[in-house]
Design a protein around this motif. Structure first.
Motif, mmCIF file in Angstrom:
data_model
loop_
_atom_site.group_PDB
_atom_site.id
_atom_site.type_symbol
_atom_site.label_atom_id
_atom_site.label_comp_id
_atom_site.label_asym_id
_atom_site.label_seq_id
_atom_site.Cartn_x
_atom_site.Cartn_y
_atom_site.Cartn_z
ATOM 1 N N PRO A 118 58.167 48.789 70.906
ATOM 2 C CA PRO A 118 58.267 49.684 69.225
ATOM 3 C C PRO A 118 57.247 50.147 68.519
ATOM 4 N N GLU A 119 55.584 50.210 68.991
ATOM 5 C CA GLU A 119 54.281 50.185 69.114
ATOM 6 C C GLU A 119 54.262 51.812 69.025
ATOM 7 N N GLY A 120 54.693 52.361 70.340
ATOM 8 C CA GLY A 120 55.456 53.527 70.566
ATOM 9 C C GLY A 120 53.646 53.866 71.749
ATOM 10 N N THR A 121 53.138 52.965 71.819
ATOM 11 C CA THR A 121 51.848 53.298 73.208
ATOM 12 C C THR A 121 51.279 51.948 72.694
ATOM 13 N N ARG A 122 50.390 51.693 73.644
ATOM 14 C CA ARG A 122 49.429 50.680 74.239
ATOM 15 C C ARG A 122 48.776 50.449 73.590
ATOM 16 N N SER A 123 47.877 49.352 73.170
ATOM 17 C CA SER A 123 47.336 48.495 72.256
ATOM 18 C C SER A 123 46.285 49.079 72.505
ATOM 19 N N HIS A 124 44.989 49.326 71.940
ATOM 20 C CA HIS A 124 43.974 49.891 72.787
ATOM 21 C C HIS A 124 42.321 48.665 72.694
ATOM 22 N N ASP A 125 43.064 48.233 71.560
ATOM 23 C CA ASP A 125 41.965 46.473 71.316
ATOM 24 C C ASP A 125 42.655 45.327 71.111
ATOM 25 N N LYS A 132 57.836 51.062 65.076
ATOM 26 C CA LYS A 132 58.368 52.200 65.017
ATOM 27 C C LYS A 132 59.805 51.366 64.244
ATOM 28 N N THR A 133 60.113 52.701 63.469
ATOM 29 C CA THR A 133 62.197 51.940 63.071
ATOM 30 C C THR A 133 62.546 53.121 64.283
ATOM 31 N N TYR A 183 73.721 44.409 59.131
ATOM 32 C CA TYR A 183 73.501 45.120 58.271
ATOM 33 C C TYR A 183 74.152 46.048 59.246
ATOM 34 N N GLU A 184 74.941 46.051 59.340
ATOM 35 C CA GLU A 184 76.051 47.427 59.972
ATOM 36 C C GLU A 184 76.325 48.043 59.005
ATOM 37 N N GLY A 185 76.321 49.339 59.517
ATOM 38 C CA GLY A 185 76.969 50.563 59.467
ATOM 39 C C GLY A 185 75.692 51.583 57.765
ATOM 40 N N MET A 186 74.596 50.776 58.174
ATOM 41 C CA MET A 186 73.342 50.869 57.180
ATOM 42 C C MET A 186 72.038 51.552 57.919
ATOM 43 N N GLU A 187 72.812 51.896 59.236
ATOM 44 C CA GLU A 187 71.644 52.336 59.816
ATOM 45 C C GLU A 187 70.713 54.040 59.459
ATOM 46 N N ASN A 188 71.372 54.158 57.994
ATOM 47 C CA ASN A 188 70.501 55.528 57.772
ATOM 48 C C ASN A 188 69.781 54.732 56.577
ATOM 49 N N ASP A 189 69.476 53.186 55.954
ATOM 50 C CA ASP A 189 68.850 53.603 55.072
ATOM 51 C C ASP A 189 67.084 53.119 55.154
ATOM 52 N N ARG A 190 66.558 53.323 54.813
ATOM 53 C CA ARG A 190 64.859 53.339 56.162
ATOM 54 C C ARG A 190 64.750 52.160 55.507
ATOM 55 N N TYR A 191 65.117 51.357 54.043
ATOM 56 C CA TYR A 191 64.058 50.303 53.987
ATOM 57 C C TYR A 191 64.981 48.926 54.772
ATOM 58 N N ILE A 192 65.690 49.086 54.950
ATOM 59 C CA ILE A 192 66.885 48.277 55.862
ATOM 60 C C ILE A 192 66.190 48.321 57.347
ATOM 61 N N LEU A 193 65.970 49.983 57.714
ATOM 62 C CA LEU A 193 65.452 50.008 59.317
ATOM 63 C C LEU A 193 63.746 49.085 59.514
#
Length: 248
Positions: A118-125, A132-133, A183-193
């Motif tokens: 989910p971080e999208g890339t390796r941690s450098h430290d 990321k959602t 949360y089914e059906g709420m995949e377009n709610d950015r706050y839920i994501l």
């Protein structure tokens, strides 16, 4: 299937004997059916050690460049990545995230395990950064459970920026599956994501013991490079350090 077999017969036993990875909570990974394995990301070696602790195949998306290299080396590289559970994705374009999501859905529809960072890339430290959602959207659109995973020690075996580091015994911890069917059906709610993603990252933090930073890893890397450049060129960071030394 031949190359998947080859990976486990040739590479798997070598890594098990040499590094003896320790595993906790493997029973939390479903024995059958689809699931998302959401892991922290300390090293390029993570995708080797995490699947090594499970009897099931785990598929990740990988840079398309790994599958497009020319020559004999490129041929072996393509076969190795394809056989070890990687699917290619072009991460350079604006549709990279959508392409990864489509590939992940296909894998999960086939009843397989899909691994994601989910971080999208390796941690450098070594710290854990904001997720990321995409992982939340994937969980809601497919309805499959999310198993939080913490991989430890791989940044010692293969530190960022280096091919090899020093010897240690990596550990892989699998947490209890997370169910987001409420949360089914709420995949377009950015706050839920965001809420779902933060819940997943909290479980990863709890398993890994890492310090959490509420910032995307890509931005943190950029700021770290900028600060390093400023210090090297005698910029604001370097002057600040000098003034602190004088004051002390």
């Amino acid at each position: 299937m031949f190359y998947w077999f080859l990976k486990w017969v040739a590479v798997g036993p070598f890594l098990r004997v040499v590094f003896r990875p320790h595993v906790e909570g493997a029973e939390n990974v479903p024995a059958t059916g689809p699931a998302i394995l959401a892991s922290n990301h300390l090293s390029y070696a993570d995708w080797l050690f995490m699947p090594l602790t499970l009897p099931r195949r785990v598929t990740f998306v990988a840079k398309a460049e790994y599958f497009n290299s020319p020559g004999i080396k490129g041929w072996f590289q393509r076969k190795f990545f394809a056989g070890s559970g990687q699917v290619p994705i072009d991460r350079s374009g604006a549709s990279a995230a959508e392409g990864a999501l489509t590939a992940a859905k296909r894998i999960l529809d086939e009843g397989e395990l899909f691994g994601i960072y989910p971080e999208g890339t390796r941690s450098h430290d070594g710290r854990l950064y904001r997720g990321k959602t995409g992982v939340a959207r994937l969980a809601l659109e497919t309805g499959v459970p999310v198993v939080p995973v913490a991989v430890l020690g791989t940044d010692v075996v293969a530190p960022p920026g280096k091919t090899f580091g020093t010897f240690t015994r990596p550990a892989v911890r699998f947490g209890a599956p997370l169910d987001f069917s409420r949360y089914e059906g709420m995949e377009n709610d950015r706050y839920i994501l965001r809420s779902i993603t933060d819940e997943i990252m909290y479980e990863i933090m709890r398993l890994s013991g890492q310090e959490y930073v509420d910032m995307y890893a890509t931005r943190a890397k950029e700021e770290s490079k900028k600060h390093a450049s400023d210090r090297a060129e005698g910029g604001p960071d370097a002057r600040g350090e000098t003034e602190q030394k004088k004051a002390s």
